[in-house]
Structures are given as structure tokens and as C-alpha cells.
Write an enzyme that holds these catalytic residues in place. Structure first.
Site, mmCIF file in Angstrom:
data_model
loop_
_atom_site.group_PDB
_atom_site.id
_atom_site.type_symbol
_atom_site.label_atom_id
_atom_site.label_comp_id
_atom_site.label_asym_id
_atom_site.label_seq_id
_atom_site.Cartn_x
_atom_site.Cartn_y
_atom_site.Cartn_z
ATOM 1 N N TYR A 33 0.829 -1.375 0.137
ATOM 2 C CA TYR A 33 -0.149 0.108 0.031
ATOM 3 C C TYR A 33 0.699 1.162 -0.106
ATOM 4 O O TYR A 33 2.163 1.291 0.354
ATOM 5 C CB TYR A 33 -0.782 0.077 1.053
ATOM 6 C CG TYR A 33 -0.239 0.349 2.432
ATOM 7 C CD1 TYR A 33 0.395 -0.468 3.354
ATOM 8 C CD2 TYR A 33 -0.497 1.603 3.162
ATOM 9 C CE1 TYR A 33 1.135 -0.149 4.338
ATOM 10 C CE2 TYR A 33 -0.066 1.687 4.431
ATOM 11 C CZ TYR A 33 0.970 0.976 4.823
ATOM 12 O OH TYR A 33 1.495 1.179 6.041
ATOM 13 N N ARG A 52 7.831 4.056 -4.681
ATOM 14 C CA ARG A 52 8.094 3.302 -3.579
ATOM 15 C C ARG A 52 6.920 2.197 -3.660
ATOM 16 O O ARG A 52 7.462 1.142 -3.548
ATOM 17 C CB ARG A 52 7.918 3.882 -2.225
ATOM 18 C CG ARG A 52 8.100 3.005 -1.180
ATOM 19 C CD ARG A 52 8.053 3.722 0.156
ATOM 20 N NE ARG A 52 6.790 4.495 0.527
ATOM 21 C CZ ARG A 52 6.471 5.019 1.619
ATOM 22 N NH1 ARG A 52 7.517 5.402 2.494
ATOM 23 N NH2 ARG A 52 5.405 5.539 1.738
ATOM 24 N N ARG A 100 -7.310 -20.298 -1.688
ATOM 25 C CA ARG A 100 -6.553 -20.397 -0.589
ATOM 26 C C ARG A 100 -5.235 -21.283 -0.700
ATOM 27 O O ARG A 100 -5.700 -22.534 -0.794
ATOM 28 C CB ARG A 100 -7.001 -20.274 0.704
ATOM 29 C CG ARG A 100 -6.090 -19.695 1.620
ATOM 30 C CD ARG A 100 -6.682 -19.590 3.133
ATOM 31 N NE ARG A 100 -5.693 -19.455 3.920
ATOM 32 C CZ ARG A 100 -4.995 -20.310 4.792
ATOM 33 N NH1 ARG A 100 -5.037 -21.640 4.520
ATOM 34 N NH2 ARG A 100 -4.179 -19.907 5.672
ATOM 35 N N HIS A 102 -1.005 -20.997 0.448
ATOM 36 C CA HIS A 102 0.132 -20.027 0.464
ATOM 37 C C HIS A 102 1.276 -19.585 -0.505
ATOM 38 O O HIS A 102 1.311 -18.309 -0.695
ATOM 39 C CB HIS A 102 1.062 -20.457 2.041
ATOM 40 C CG HIS A 102 0.500 -20.404 3.262
ATOM 41 N ND1 HIS A 102 -0.639 -21.298 3.469
ATOM 42 C CD2 HIS A 102 0.543 -19.724 4.410
ATOM 43 C CE1 HIS A 102 -0.949 -21.176 4.635
ATOM 44 N NE2 HIS A 102 -0.311 -20.336 5.210
ATOM 45 N N LYS A 147 6.461 -1.941 1.885
ATOM 46 C CA LYS A 147 5.255 -1.424 2.666
ATOM 47 C C LYS A 147 4.064 -2.152 2.482
ATOM 48 O O LYS A 147 3.265 -1.955 1.514
ATOM 49 C CB LYS A 147 5.009 0.267 2.073
ATOM 50 C CG LYS A 147 4.122 1.039 2.865
ATOM 51 C CD LYS A 147 4.249 2.243 2.450
ATOM 52 C CE LYS A 147 3.391 3.210 3.026
ATOM 53 N NZ LYS A 147 3.262 3.176 4.661
ATOM 54 N N GLU A 180 11.825 2.635 14.473
ATOM 55 C CA GLU A 180 11.093 3.681 13.765
ATOM 56 C C GLU A 180 9.961 3.637 14.609
ATOM 57 O O GLU A 180 9.723 2.613 15.586
ATOM 58 C CB GLU A 180 10.721 3.501 12.536
ATOM 59 C CG GLU A 180 10.042 2.088 11.903
ATOM 60 C CD GLU A 180 9.947 1.782 10.531
ATOM 61 O OE1 GLU A 180 9.590 2.810 9.820
ATOM 62 O OE2 GLU A 180 9.864 0.760 10.121
ATOM 63 N N LEU A 205 11.158 1.254 7.152
ATOM 64 C CA LEU A 205 10.502 1.763 5.977
ATOM 65 C C LEU A 205 11.208 3.118 5.570
ATOM 66 O O LEU A 205 11.267 4.043 6.467
ATOM 67 C CB LEU A 205 8.878 2.157 6.048
ATOM 68 C CG LEU A 205 8.287 2.482 4.801
ATOM 69 C CD1 LEU A 205 8.214 1.091 3.857
ATOM 70 C CD2 LEU A 205 7.087 3.299 5.067
HETATM 71 N N1 PDD Z 1 3.056 5.087 7.319
HETATM 72 N N2 PDD Z 1 7.439 3.879 8.898
HETATM 73 C C1 PDD Z 1 6.242 2.900 8.740
HETATM 74 C C2 PDD Z 1 6.384 1.537 9.540
HETATM 75 C C3 PDD Z 1 5.168 3.368 8.334
HETATM 76 O O1 PDD Z 1 4.163 2.920 7.944
HETATM 77 C C4 PDD Z 1 5.368 4.916 7.577
HETATM 78 C C5 PDD Z 1 4.021 5.448 6.889
HETATM 79 C C6 PDD Z 1 6.290 5.478 7.689
HETATM 80 C C7 PDD Z 1 6.732 7.021 7.257
HETATM 81 O O2 PDD Z 1 6.502 7.021 5.759
HETATM 82 P P1 PDD Z 1 6.223 8.171 4.942
HETATM 83 O O3 PDD Z 1 6.830 9.326 5.237
HETATM 84 O O4 PDD Z 1 6.375 7.918 3.560
HETATM 85 O O5 PDD Z 1 4.578 8.199 5.089
HETATM 86 C C8 PDD Z 1 7.432 5.126 8.546
HETATM 87 C C9 PDD Z 1 1.592 5.482 6.800
HETATM 88 C C10 PDD Z 1 1.643 6.746 6.576
HETATM 89 C C11 PDD Z 1 0.438 4.586 7.291
HETATM 90 O O6 PDD Z 1 0.554 3.347 7.490
HETATM 91 O O7 PDD Z 1 -0.623 5.156 7.515
#
Ligand code: PDD
Length: 287
Positions: A33, A52, A100, A102, A147, A180, A205
Site C-alpha cells: 500500500y 516506492r 487459498r 500460501h 510497505k 522507527e 520503511l
Molecule cells: N505510514 N514507517 C512506517 C512503519 C510507516 O508505516 C510509515 C508510513 C512511515 C513513514 O513513511 P512516509 O513518510 O512515506 O509516510 C515510516 C503510513 C502513513 C500509514 O501506514 O498510514
């Protein structure tokens, strides 16, 4: 006003929007996503977000559901239909619908594409007062650079934070280092005024807001070091803050109940937030 979602080729009423029960995203979290901010009717940093998305898809060997150009069109059409001025666009691609198993489907399936929008004008306006974070063990997998929609550890960490009255969870690895946030990147400002954020590798991320802020730091001639930092170091830092498409640059004033610095929003975080907000509104930062 009706709110629309985009689901596999159709703009549908958000309340009625649905996907198949054997969508691999639903059953196996087999999907990726993106969340892109919108200010003044314009997407913030669209190109790096879509780059990304492309990387996440390639890492998981999921095909693009539509061309990149078509996705750009769909995003704008949904924004137009939902009259989105300030908020977020959420887009999700899963491997698609299959019986389904895996392993990847052996016969070709069409990846599923879903988009929604959210109005968040007030969140952006209010976040400058600073937030509290709570540390939580980082129990995620080894590919946090992708992501994916597999967010259960992030969900549990965020929930623990919220139950303790904190806004965000800071994830701490086995070495005691903050990787993070549950949905944000983590930064500190040391006593010497140096900015520190963890280097991008498979442990975090690579945030698009983080990337933009790096160039803002450059323009402001702020010293930035990308390296791991421990929770103990963060608690002794002069300032701390988080970055993401949803929170922009949000000062952190408390970690696990302890004040960061003097417990007030610091000058560096405030300035960086201002510059980022300016960039989000004008496409330009640093004046
Ligand atoms: N999340 N780290 C993680 C684990 C994240 O899920 C996100 C973003 C970030 C920051 O990334 P960016 O600056 O590209 O938004 C760092 C989004 C906003 C979410 O899951 O809603």
C-alpha cells in the site's frame, strides 16, 4: 455528499465498497500500500510515493494492476469525486483473488487495486503541540523496507501506545535501538544539535517524508547523521520528532512518560515542521 472508493475498475459508494473474501490481501496480507498526503488539492511528493509502490510490488513479484499513468488518473478522479482538498489518498494493491494456498497462484490472477481518500485537515493543523510516544519491542519481520499491508505488530504496538495515553509507539530492536515508529520514522536532536535518524535498510520503511526532510536539513545546513540510536539516547536527547505522510513533522515531547529536553516543542522540530508544511502547500521548502 456521497463518498467514493475505487475498487478494481469502478468508483463505488464507500459504504458499499467490497472485495472478494478470497482476496489474498484479506486472507494472507499478500499486498502492499501507499498513503499520499494532499494539501490544497495537490498530492505531496507523488513521484517518490509511486516509485516506492513500484519497488514494493517488484519485491513481492506482484504485477502493476494498471499502468502508472492510469493510476495517476484514478487518484485524481477519486480526489475530484470526493472533493478532497486536504487529506490523504490510500492505495492498496494485492496479489488478487485465488483459491487459498500460501504459494503464489499458478494460473495468472489480476492484482486487485483499491483506493480511498480521507479528509484530515484538522490533524495537520493540530499536530504542532507535540505528542507522547511509548516504547514497544520491535517484533516485526526482516523486510520492513517493503510497505506491505501485514501490519499486525504495528497495530499491536500502536494500540499499546494509545492505551497508555501516547500517540505513537517507538519500536525498539534487540540491541535497544529505536528502529522507527509504528507508522512513522523516528528522529532525535542531540545535545550538540545534531539530527539523528536510523539509516534506511531492511529494518525500517524508507519514509518519503523522511527523504524530503533530509533535503530540507541540507538546505538549512543542519547536520544530519543516519545511524542507529538507543532508547536511552533518545530519552536524553534535546528534541525528538516523528515524520510521515499523515503526521508531517510532529514533535515528540515525552518518551515513556519522561519529558524530552524541557518537555516543550523544540526549535529544530518546530522549524522543520514549518518548512515541511510550507513545502506541502507550495511545493517549495526553505525560504
Ligand atoms: N505510514 N514507517 C512506517 C512503519 C510507516 O508505516 C510509515 C508510513 C512511515 C513513514 O513513511 P512516509 O513518510 O512515506 O509516510 C515510516 C503510513 C502513513 C500509514 O501506514 O498510514
Amino acid at each position: 455528499m456521497a463518498r467514493y472508493a475505487y475498487v478494481n475498475g469502478r468508483y463505488v459508494d464507500h459504504r458499499e465498497a467490497s472485495v472478494h473474501i478470497e482476496d489474498r490481501g484479506y486472507q494472507l496480507a499478500d499486498g502492499v500500500y501507499e498513503v499520499v498526503g494532499v494539501r490544497g488539492g495537490k498530492l505531496i511528493d507523488e513521484v517518490p510515493h509511486i516509485d516506492r509502490l513500484d519497488r514494493s510490488l517488484r519485491e513481492l513479484r506482484i504485477d502493476w494492476p494498471v499502468s502508472r499513468n492510469t493510476l495517476g488518473f484514478i487518484i485524481r478522479e477519486l480526489m475530484r469525486r470526493n472533493r478532497l482538498h486536504d487529506g490523504l489518498v490510500y492505495m492498496q494493491v494485492t496479489r488478487g483473488v485465488a483459491r487459498r494456498d500460501h504459494a503464489f497462484p499458478t494460473t495468472p490472477v489480476k492484482p486487485a487495486l483499491v483506493l480511498t481518500t480521507k479528509n484530515t485537515k484538522h490533524i495537520v493543523a493540530d499536530a504542532g503541540a507535540g505528542v507522547a510516544v511509548k516504547s514497544q519491542p520491535d517484533i516485526r519481520w526482516g523486510r520492513c523496507d517493503i510497505k506491505t499491508v501485514a501490519l499486525l505488530p504495528n497495530v499491536l504496538a500502536k494500540q499499546a501506545a494509545r492505551e497508555s495515553g501516547a500517540y505513537e509507539a517507538w519500536l525498539v530492536d534487540s540491541k535497544g535501538c529505536v528502529t522507527e515508529g509504528a507508522s512513522t520514522n523516528a528522529w532525535i536532536v542531540t545535545g550538540e544539535g545534531e539530527l539523528v535518524t536510523r539509516q534506511t535498510d531492511s529494518g525500517i520503511l524508507a519514509g518519503i517524508t523522511r527523504l524530503k526532510l533530509k533535503s530540507i536539513c541540507d538546505s538549512l545546513q543542519l547536520k544530519l547523521v543516519e545511524r542507529p540510536f538507543t532508547l536511552a539516547e533518545a530519552k536524553k536527547a534535546k528534541e525528538a520528532f516523528i515524520t510521515s505522510a499523515t503526521s508531517f513533522v510532529t514533535p515528540v515531547v515525552k518518551i515513556d512518560g519522561d519529558a524530552v529536553g524541557d518537555g516543550k516543542v523544540g526549535n529544530t522540530a518546530r522549524r522543520l515542521r514549518e518548512e515541511y508544511v510550507r513545502f506541502s502547500e507550495t511545493g517549495e521548502a526553505v525560504t
